[in-house]
Design a protein around this motif. Structure first.
Motif, PDB file in Angstrom:
ATOM      1  N   THR A 109       1.048  -1.039   0.060  1.00 58.43           N
ATOM      2  CA  THR A 109       0.044   0.073  -0.083  1.00 58.43           C
ATOM      3  C   THR A 109       0.832   1.322   0.031  1.00 58.43           C
ATOM      4  N   ALA A 111       3.232   4.409  -1.592  1.00 57.62           N
ATOM      5  CA  ALA A 111       3.051   5.060  -2.904  1.00 57.62           C
ATOM      6  C   ALA A 111       4.038   4.753  -3.588  1.00 57.62           C
ATOM      7  N   ASN A 204      -7.726   3.166 -11.442  1.00 54.46           N
ATOM      8  CA  ASN A 204      -8.693   3.866 -11.355  1.00 54.46           C
ATOM      9  C   ASN A 204     -10.050   3.269 -11.592  1.00 54.46           C
ATOM     10  N   ASP A 262      -3.395   8.685  -9.869  1.00 57.26           N
ATOM     11  CA  ASP A 262      -3.786   7.342 -10.453  1.00 57.26           C
ATOM     12  C   ASP A 262      -3.742   6.221  -9.361  1.00 57.26           C
ATOM     13  N   VAL A 263      -4.646   5.467  -9.097  1.00 60.60           N
ATOM     14  CA  VAL A 263      -4.947   4.555  -8.284  1.00 60.60           C
ATOM     15  C   VAL A 263      -4.854   2.942  -8.736  1.00 60.60           C
ATOM     16  N   ARG A 265      -5.135  -1.009  -8.228  1.00 58.69           N
ATOM     17  CA  ARG A 265      -5.636  -1.980  -7.483  1.00 58.69           C
ATOM     18  C   ARG A 265      -5.113  -3.333  -8.278  1.00 58.69           C
ATOM     19  N   ARG A 275      -3.177  -2.017  -3.065  1.00 57.45           N
ATOM     20  CA  ARG A 275      -3.746  -0.755  -3.495  1.00 57.45           C
ATOM     21  C   ARG A 275      -2.663   0.303  -3.477  1.00 57.45           C
ATOM     22  N   VAL A 277      -1.190   4.110  -4.728  1.00 58.08           N
ATOM     23  CA  VAL A 277      -1.490   5.546  -5.285  1.00 58.08           C
ATOM     24  C   VAL A 277      -0.362   6.097  -5.904  1.00 58.08           C
TER      25      VAL A 277
END
Length: 281
Positions: A109, A111, A204, A262-263, A265, A275, A277
């Motif tokens: 998780t 960044a 996203n 942008d994310v 997953r 997840r 970012v």
């Protein structure tokens, strides 16, 4: 068994996930999960522990890469025919190998930092293999006996560095945070067949990759035996096995790359989810 490393970067402690999905602290029994803890004997001893008697870790605690002290990250390129096709390249006759820097490792998780000036940062969901015992000139029939377990990995890649800056792929693969791994190291008793794992990735909320390890060009025993002919694989080393179709470079009618905010997953059967970012750029 699902092993984890929890805590702040550089101060991670050993843990495991119990049968109810609760994160438990292992640090009173062993300080970390690294090369010396990945032997069959140690893993068997950990599996025999009554996890319910271990202290629970506060929910929301950061998870790091589930293996500490990684010596090297060896990667296989173009190991799915559909990915080779979207890259406009023929399926290779032998495994394509490259390396990622260990300084690229990060948690599931954390960044993902897009480097300054980078314009073509891409995603690649992959099955990762954690080596448990030393491999040197190993036969395919014996390769899986050297595996401690499996992890979910994202081979984040800056395509402009990889393809437009001359020379090898490595410079586009080894940027800081470009190797998110985890959440767990899942031991082989829970993943008896590494060719029965579905992998997916969303950006996203849009599904970009949806693949399966049964579609490997080179299966796990072949990959491990092949690498061991060229270099010794040591306990704690990571091998990333390639990505299926759906990377940003292969999007039609035009490539799509990651931007700050942008994310991603992503997940794999039995290996949990990440997840991530994106920041910087």
């Amino acid at each position: 068994m699902k092993l984890v490393r929890h805590g702040q970067p550089g101060a991670e402690r050993a843990g495991l996930i119990d049968a109810q999905g609760v994160l438990r602290d292992l640090s009173m029994l062993l300080p970390d999960i690294g090369p010396t803890q990945l032997t069959p004997r140690t893993l068997a001893a950990l599996a025999a522990i009554d996890a319910a008697r271990l202290p629970a870790v506060e929910p929301g605690t950061r998870l790091g890469c589930p293996v500490g002290g990684v010596g090297k990250i060896v990667c296989v390129g173009l190991n799915y025919a559909d990915h080779a096709a979207e890259a406009g390249l023929p399926a290779p006759a032998e495994p394509v190998l490259f390396m990622k820097a260990t300084s690229a490792l990060s948690g599931p998780t954390d960044a993902v930092r897009i480097p300054p000036g980078a314009l073509k940062t891409d995603w690649e969901v992959e099955l990762g293999i954690v080596i448990g015992t030393r491999m040197q000139q190993v036969a395919e029939a014996d390769a899986l006996a050297h595996v401690a377990g499996y992890v979910l990995a994202n081979d984040v890649s800056e395509r402009s560095y990889q393809m437009e800056r001359g020379g090898q792929w490595d410079k586009g693969k080894g940027c800081d945070t470009f190797a998110p791994v985890g959440p767990w190291l899942v031991t082989t008793d829970e993943i008896p067949d590494p060719h029965a794992i579905g992998l997916w990735l969303e950006v996203n909320g849009q599904r970009m990759q949806d693949g399966h390890t049964r579609n490997f060009i080179f299966g796990v025993p072949r990959v491990l035996a092949y690498i061991s002919q060229f270099m010794t694989l040591e306990p704690g080393d990571l091998v990333l096995t390639g990505t299926p179709a759906g990377v940003g470079l292969g999007q039609k009618p035009a490539p799509r790359f990651l931007r700050a905010g942008d994310v991603m997953r992503l997940g794999a059967t039995g290996l949990g989810e990440q997840r991530l970012v994106c920041t910087g750029g």
